[in-house]
Each structure stands twice: as C-alpha cells, then as structure tokens.
Design a protein around this motif. Structure first.
Motif, PDB file in Angstrom:
ATOM      1  N   LYS A  42       0.865  -1.175   0.000  1.00  0.00           N
ATOM      2  CA  LYS A  42       0.000   0.000   0.000  1.00  0.00           C
ATOM      3  C   LYS A  42       0.904   1.228   0.000  1.00  0.00           C
ATOM      4  CE  LYS A  42      -4.047  -0.514   1.183  1.00  0.00           C
ATOM      5  NZ  LYS A  42      -5.287  -0.589   0.372  1.00  0.00           N
ATOM      6  N   PRO A  43       0.396   2.400  -0.403  1.00  0.00           N
ATOM      7  CA  PRO A  43       1.258   3.593  -0.420  1.00  0.00           C
ATOM      8  C   PRO A  43       1.929   3.883   0.918  1.00  0.00           C
ATOM      9  CG  PRO A  43      -0.716   4.014  -1.691  1.00  0.00           C
ATOM     10  CD  PRO A  43      -0.908   2.666  -1.038  1.00  0.00           C
ATOM     11  N   PHE A  44       1.207   3.700   2.033  1.00  0.00           N
ATOM     12  CA  PHE A  44       1.794   4.025   3.337  1.00  0.00           C
ATOM     13  C   PHE A  44       2.896   3.042   3.735  1.00  0.00           C
ATOM     14  CE2 PHE A  44      -1.396   0.925   4.662  1.00  0.00           C
ATOM     15  CZ  PHE A  44      -0.762   0.244   5.698  1.00  0.00           C
ATOM     16  N   GLN A  45       2.995   1.912   3.035  1.00  0.00           N
ATOM     17  CA  GLN A  45       4.042   0.939   3.310  1.00  0.00           C
ATOM     18  C   GLN A  45       5.281   1.167   2.436  1.00  0.00           C
ATOM     19  OE1 GLN A  45       1.509  -2.469   2.463  1.00  0.00           O
ATOM     20  NE2 GLN A  45       1.395  -2.997   4.628  1.00  0.00           N
ATOM     21  N   CYS A  46       5.211   2.160   1.576  1.00  0.00           N
ATOM     22  CA  CYS A  46       6.297   2.418   0.637  1.00  0.00           C
ATOM     23  C   CYS A  46       7.388   3.294   1.264  1.00  0.00           C
ATOM     24  CB  CYS A  46       5.755   3.088  -0.614  1.00  0.00           C
ATOM     25  SG  CYS A  46       4.750   1.986  -1.646  1.00  0.00           S
ATOM     26  N   HIS A  47       8.545   3.299   0.620  1.00  0.00           N
ATOM     27  CA  HIS A  47       9.678   4.084   1.112  1.00  0.00           C
ATOM     28  C   HIS A  47       9.560   5.545   0.708  1.00  0.00           C
ATOM     29  CE1 HIS A  47      11.200  -0.154   0.728  1.00  0.00           C
ATOM     30  NE2 HIS A  47      11.379   0.098   2.004  1.00  0.00           N
ATOM     31  N   PHE A  48       8.898   5.828  -0.401  1.00  0.00           N
ATOM     32  CA  PHE A  48       8.564   7.189  -0.805  1.00  0.00           C
ATOM     33  C   PHE A  48       7.047   7.269  -0.970  1.00  0.00           C
ATOM     34  CE2 PHE A  48      12.593   8.981  -3.077  1.00  0.00           C
ATOM     35  CZ  PHE A  48      13.305   8.853  -1.904  1.00  0.00           C
ATOM     36  N   GLU A  49       6.462   8.382  -0.526  1.00  0.00           N
ATOM     37  CA  GLU A  49       5.023   8.591  -0.671  1.00  0.00           C
ATOM     38  C   GLU A  49       4.755   9.949  -1.297  1.00  0.00           C
ATOM     39  OE1 GLU A  49       2.478   7.395   2.779  1.00  0.00           O
ATOM     40  OE2 GLU A  49       4.420   7.115   3.763  1.00  0.00           O
ATOM     41  N   ASN A  50       3.656  10.033  -2.020  1.00  0.00           N
ATOM     42  CA  ASN A  50       3.239  11.293  -2.625  1.00  0.00           C
ATOM     43  C   ASN A  50       1.745  11.204  -2.885  1.00  0.00           C
ATOM     44  OD1 ASN A  50       3.417  13.847  -3.723  1.00  0.00           O
ATOM     45  ND2 ASN A  50       4.736  13.276  -5.446  1.00  0.00           N
ATOM     46  N   GLN A  51       1.167  12.229  -3.461  1.00  0.00           N
ATOM     47  CA  GLN A  51      -0.242  12.175  -3.824  1.00  0.00           C
ATOM     48  C   GLN A  51      -0.486  13.080  -5.018  1.00  0.00           C
ATOM     49  OE1 GLN A  51      -1.181  14.979   0.022  1.00  0.00           O
ATOM     50  NE2 GLN A  51      -2.728  13.541  -0.584  1.00  0.00           N
ATOM     51  N   LEU A  52      -1.586  12.843  -5.694  1.00  0.00           N
ATOM     52  CA  LEU A  52      -1.985  13.702  -6.793  1.00  0.00           C
ATOM     53  C   LEU A  52      -2.875  14.816  -6.262  1.00  0.00           C
ATOM     54  CD1 LEU A  52      -2.773  11.153  -9.666  1.00  0.00           C
ATOM     55  CD2 LEU A  52      -0.626  12.347  -9.171  1.00  0.00           C
ATOM     56  N   TYR A  53      -2.929  15.917  -7.030  1.00  0.00           N
ATOM     57  CA  TYR A  53      -3.715  17.069  -6.610  1.00  0.00           C
ATOM     58  C   TYR A  53      -4.714  17.456  -7.686  1.00  0.00           C
ATOM     59  CZ  TYR A  53      -0.465  17.503  -2.771  1.00  0.00           C
ATOM     60  OH  TYR A  53       0.277  17.242  -1.638  1.00  0.00           O
ATOM     61  N   CYS A  54      -5.838  17.966  -7.219  1.00  0.00           N
ATOM     62  CA  CYS A  54      -6.940  18.359  -8.084  1.00  0.00           C
ATOM     63  C   CYS A  54      -6.646  19.702  -8.755  1.00  0.00           C
ATOM     64  CB  CYS A  54      -8.224  18.457  -7.257  1.00  0.00           C
ATOM     65  SG  CYS A  54      -9.647  19.022  -8.193  1.00  0.00           S
TER      66      CYS A  54
END
Length: 210
Positions: A92-104
């Motif tokens: 899952k994203p929270f288990q990754c070494h790098f995290e990010n998100q998309l924006y509207c």
C-alpha cells in the motif's frame, strides 16, 4: 447516489489505459502496481468515506489518490504487506519508502463554499464527487491528467536510484532515514556511506531504546 461500481467503471475507461501505457502491470481500478527494475510503483484511489463526510461535509464518494514507491532491496518493516498469486509484493502507499499524492486542478470552489472549516475549502488533495455522480467523468479525467502531468514524472524521477538516494540523504535525520539510506548505500556499493549510515542507524536506535 452513485456507487463504487459506477465509479470503478469510469476509472477503467478513462484512467486505466493511461496507467497501462505508463508501465503499470497490475491495473485493478482503485489499486494499481508496476514493477520497474527494483522499484514497485503504487497508485491507490480511495473514497473519503462516511465518517470523513460527517465530520467535514465532503460527499462520501469523493476521492483522493495516493502514490508510493517501494524499493525491493530494502528489507520490509511491514509484516503485513500483501503478496500476490505469483509471489509479488503488493504494498500500500503508506508501506512504501517514498510517498506522494496527486492534486486536483479543477476549480471546486462552487462545491466547497458551504463547508464550515476554512481549511477544507482550501484542500486540493481531494476530488469532490457529487452524490448523483454527475461530475464523475470530469473528476476521473482530471485525475488522469494529474497523473500524466505530475505523478508519472515523480515515479520516473525516483526510479533513478541515485536521485532517490540523494533525496533520502536530504531528509530530516531520523531512524527511518538512516534505515533506508544504509540499504541504498549497500545496493549502490558505496562503502563510505554504508559505514556512515550503519553507524547513524545503530546510534539512533540505541538512543530511542534508552
């Protein structure tokens, strides 16, 4: 009220082809993975849900999009990472070494004007989905464009291991930073930094355990 099946159908029609074109091997509407060299790319679409709706006023089917990069040469600190039928890791994203998100990038002012909390009116990390689903095509199209414009570049940037290592080294000092850095140094065969980050990790772990 629009339900998940209708939203998923729109995701598969509008967004999924772009993910496959970008190299995603496992495309499952809301949860998507790509295996690129020693990196696992993760893109997950989540509904905000009823509790968030009750607290903030956002419709419950409104969505955000989380990204993650997992490096398979770093031993996992999460024992609950899902494993696929072929033995592949499905973090899952929270288990990754790098995290990010998309924006509207849609102007959602008209939807958010009635919200009580000023901070909620300013949010760009959630796409407002009308309860009747009347704007769902616009939402998924904007997610597709945000992925193509911003998300794909982020994935590609940190699939370059030297760029990723440099980013880790610039992070705030912490146990997590030192842990990631020592395994990056090992994989890149940088003897000096292997010693440096192993020592820093051991020292920080002892400090925390005191």
């Amino acid at each position: 009220m629009i339900g998940s099946p209708e939203i998923n159908k729109t995701i598969r029609r509008i967004l999924s082809p772009s993910l496959r074109e970008a190299g995603f091997n496992k495309v499952n509407s809301r949860q998507n993975w790509a295996w690129i060299d020693h990196c696992i790319w993760v893109l997950e679409i989540r509904a905000v849900g009823k509790y968030f709706c009750d607290v903030t006023g956002w419709p419950p089917m409104s969505i955000n999009v989380d990204l993650g990069i997992y490096y398979d040469f770093i031993p996992s600190r999460h024992s609950d990472i899902k494993i696929g039928t072929q033995g592949e890791l499905l973090p899952k994203p929270f288990q990754c070494h790098f995290e990010n998100q998309l924006y509207c990038h849609i102007d959602q002012t008209g939807y958010k004007n009635h919200l009580d909390n000023p901070a909620e009116k300013e949010r760009k990390d959630i796409w407002w989905v009308e309860p009747d689903g009347s704007n769902i095509e616009e939402v998924i199209t904007d997610i597709k464009n945000s992925f193509s414009r911003d998300g794909l570049e982020w994935f590609r940037t940190y699939t370059n291991l030297k760029a990723a290592f440099n980013e880790i080294e610039n992070q705030h000092n912490s146990l997590n930073k030192f842990y990631k850095a020592k395994y990056f140094a090992e994989y890149l065969k940088d003897r000096e930094k292997i010693n440096k980050y192993t020592q820093l990790f051991d020292m920080e772990q002892k400090r925390i355990n005191m």
